[in-house]
Design a protein around this motif. Structure first.
Motif, short mmCIF file in Angstrom:
data_model
loop_
_atom_site.label_atom_id
_atom_site.label_comp_id
_atom_site.label_asym_id
_atom_site.label_seq_id
_atom_site.Cartn_x
_atom_site.Cartn_y
_atom_site.Cartn_z
N ASP A 79 -70.85 27.30 110.68
CA ASP A 79 -69.64 28.02 111.13
C ASP A 79 -68.83 28.42 109.90
N SER A 125 -70.21 35.73 122.03
CA SER A 125 -68.91 35.43 121.41
C SER A 125 -68.67 36.34 120.21
N ALA A 143 -70.56 38.82 115.26
CA ALA A 143 -70.37 39.09 113.83
C ALA A 143 -71.59 38.61 113.04
N LYS A 144 -72.10 37.43 113.39
CA LYS A 144 -73.30 36.91 112.73
C LYS A 144 -74.47 37.86 112.95
N ARG A 190 -59.57 40.89 118.65
CA ARG A 190 -59.59 40.17 119.91
C ARG A 190 -58.87 41.01 120.97
N TYR A 195 -71.21 32.42 102.50
CA TYR A 195 -71.66 32.50 103.90
C TYR A 195 -72.72 33.58 104.07
N LEU A 221 -60.03 33.34 114.02
CA LEU A 221 -60.01 34.61 114.77
C LEU A 221 -58.76 34.69 115.64
N ILE A 263 -62.89 41.82 113.01
CA ILE A 263 -62.98 41.32 114.38
C ILE A 263 -61.63 41.52 115.05
N TRP A 321 -63.92 31.03 110.18
CA TRP A 321 -62.97 32.13 110.23
C TRP A 321 -61.95 31.87 111.34
N VAL A 329 -66.34 43.83 117.43
CA VAL A 329 -66.76 43.49 116.06
C VAL A 329 -67.18 44.78 115.38
N LYS A 361 -67.81 35.50 117.20
CA LYS A 361 -68.45 34.96 115.99
C LYS A 361 -69.95 35.22 116.00
N ASP A 362 -70.58 35.03 117.16
CA ASP A 362 -72.03 35.28 117.22
C ASP A 362 -72.32 36.76 117.02
#
Lengths: 245, 245
Positions: free
Chosen positions: A240, B168, B173-174, B200, B218, A245, B198, A243, B14, B170-171
């Motif tokens: 993780d 999600s 973005a990954k 929201r 990262y 958010l 990102i 970040w 994203v 974050k996912d």
């Protein structure tokens, strides 16, 4: 559209092609895009084709008509070398071009056709070529060990990550099939059955061919397994980043 | 070349863009391709750009000049809706086209530029658009939850496999970053740093932005981890088909 790939390895060569052609979404058909010419023990060639179907069929027909002419500039069975053989494919393409290109142009049809040629003539090396629209060609060597024609991009990342010159024939075949899966998921105009051929270096005859239909158990297992494996890999990669958010 | 992607999710959006431009291999530069216009609490827009740099910069400059004009047909800060905002981007592109396209044509330069626009105006939905060369546009909806511009194909398979509307932020973005990795491995003209944003849903201000340089820990972990994960997945997928080679 079409997708074909040829991979040159220490152990031999792996070749694969889809078999969907389309001329508008209401004219989708199945045509073989892999053609083998061989004299077992003496020479072996396989040609993969992409582009305008009338052109590629014309080229394959012309190469067929030139066989047995015993002219080493035209007859694959008389060619002295793989270089010679690649020139024969280029020459066939230029011959068709001379006959048809003007008419196609009048109807706004691109003269577009490309080929992958793999093969070996007794006494020579196994070689892999890509032949372009204009009949010129390049050869796989050094770090460039595979050629793709047709819808090439979706299936390229997995080849770039996996295949090396010392990859086994079976692994390269598996990678080629995964490359087809990625392509078919992102472009509906590439479709099964998939023709797969494996040639073992210096044997001078085809080693293994299979036509994988949509419902082939190995192909299905590979497609489903790969989808699942990508999801698992995605879940597990990277910590993780923290970040906010 | 360029690669940009925008992904519309239940939780928000994203957005990611590379920053390499090139005009021939000896003119490679770094330019930002992500532009944000916001009035926190009232409206938020982010624009991603691809194509001829002089054109995309012209469009962004013109949009900037039109701000504060209070004309809802030109001023993003006066636009009544996201539909309105997308039309403003299209209008800016058409204005530049009118001025420049003829000259570019004389020099055989394509008039090519495309955009991804994401944003939300208070009282309206978060929406994602792709704007074409001609200034027309389409909106993400239903199963189409992402748009790509630039060098889109190499990075598409992983998006097709992973992202769903309920993924999600974050996912997603990954996944976008892995999509960039696949693209950068297969096309050297797409390059870091990567701008990632990102947003929201319903917050009406940017949530998170980061510029990932080549040596970002990262980003490096993700790239290496993904390469390893693909190799492991490849090793483990599919039983031996038992082909006699």
């Amino acid at each position: 559209m079409t997708y074909c790939v040829g991979i040159l390895l220490d152990q031999g060569v792996v070749l694969a092609s889809d078999s969907r052609t389309n001329a508008g979404i209401d004219r989708v058909s199945t045509f073989r895009k892999m053609f083998t010419f061989e004299r077992p023990g003496e020479r072996f060639f396989t040609l993969l084709t992409a582009g305008n179907l009338s052109l590629t069929q014309g080229v394959v027909s012309l190469i067929g008509e030139w066989l047995e002419s015993e002219d080493p500039e035209k007859d694959l069975y008389a060619a002295h070398s793989m270089f010679n053989a690649a020139r024969i494919v280029g020459r066939a393409l230029r011959t068709i071009h001379k006959t048809d290109a003007g008419y196609l142009q009048q109807h706004d049809v691109d003269f577009s056709a490309s080929f992958v040629l793999a093969g070996q003539v007794r006494g020579g090396r196994l070689r892999l070529f890509q032949i372009y629209d204009a009949g010129n060609f390049i050869e796989a060597m050094g770090d460039t060990i595979y050629f793709q024609i047709g819808e090439v991009k979706y299936g390229k990342p997995i080849l770039d990550r996996i295949v090396r010159h010392d990859t086994s024939l079976k692994d390269a075949a598996k990678c080629a099939l995964i490359s087809f899966d990625s392509t078919m998921r992102s472009n509906v105009s590439v479709g099964p059955p998939i023709d797969l051929m494996i040639y073992r270096r210096d044997t001078l005859q085809r080693a293994f061919t299979i036509r994988l239909e949509e419902d082939d158990p190995y192909w299905q297992e590979l497609r489903e397994g790969w989808g699942d494996a990508i999801h698992n890999a995605f879940e597990n990669v990277g910590h993780d980043p923290g970040w906010e958010l």
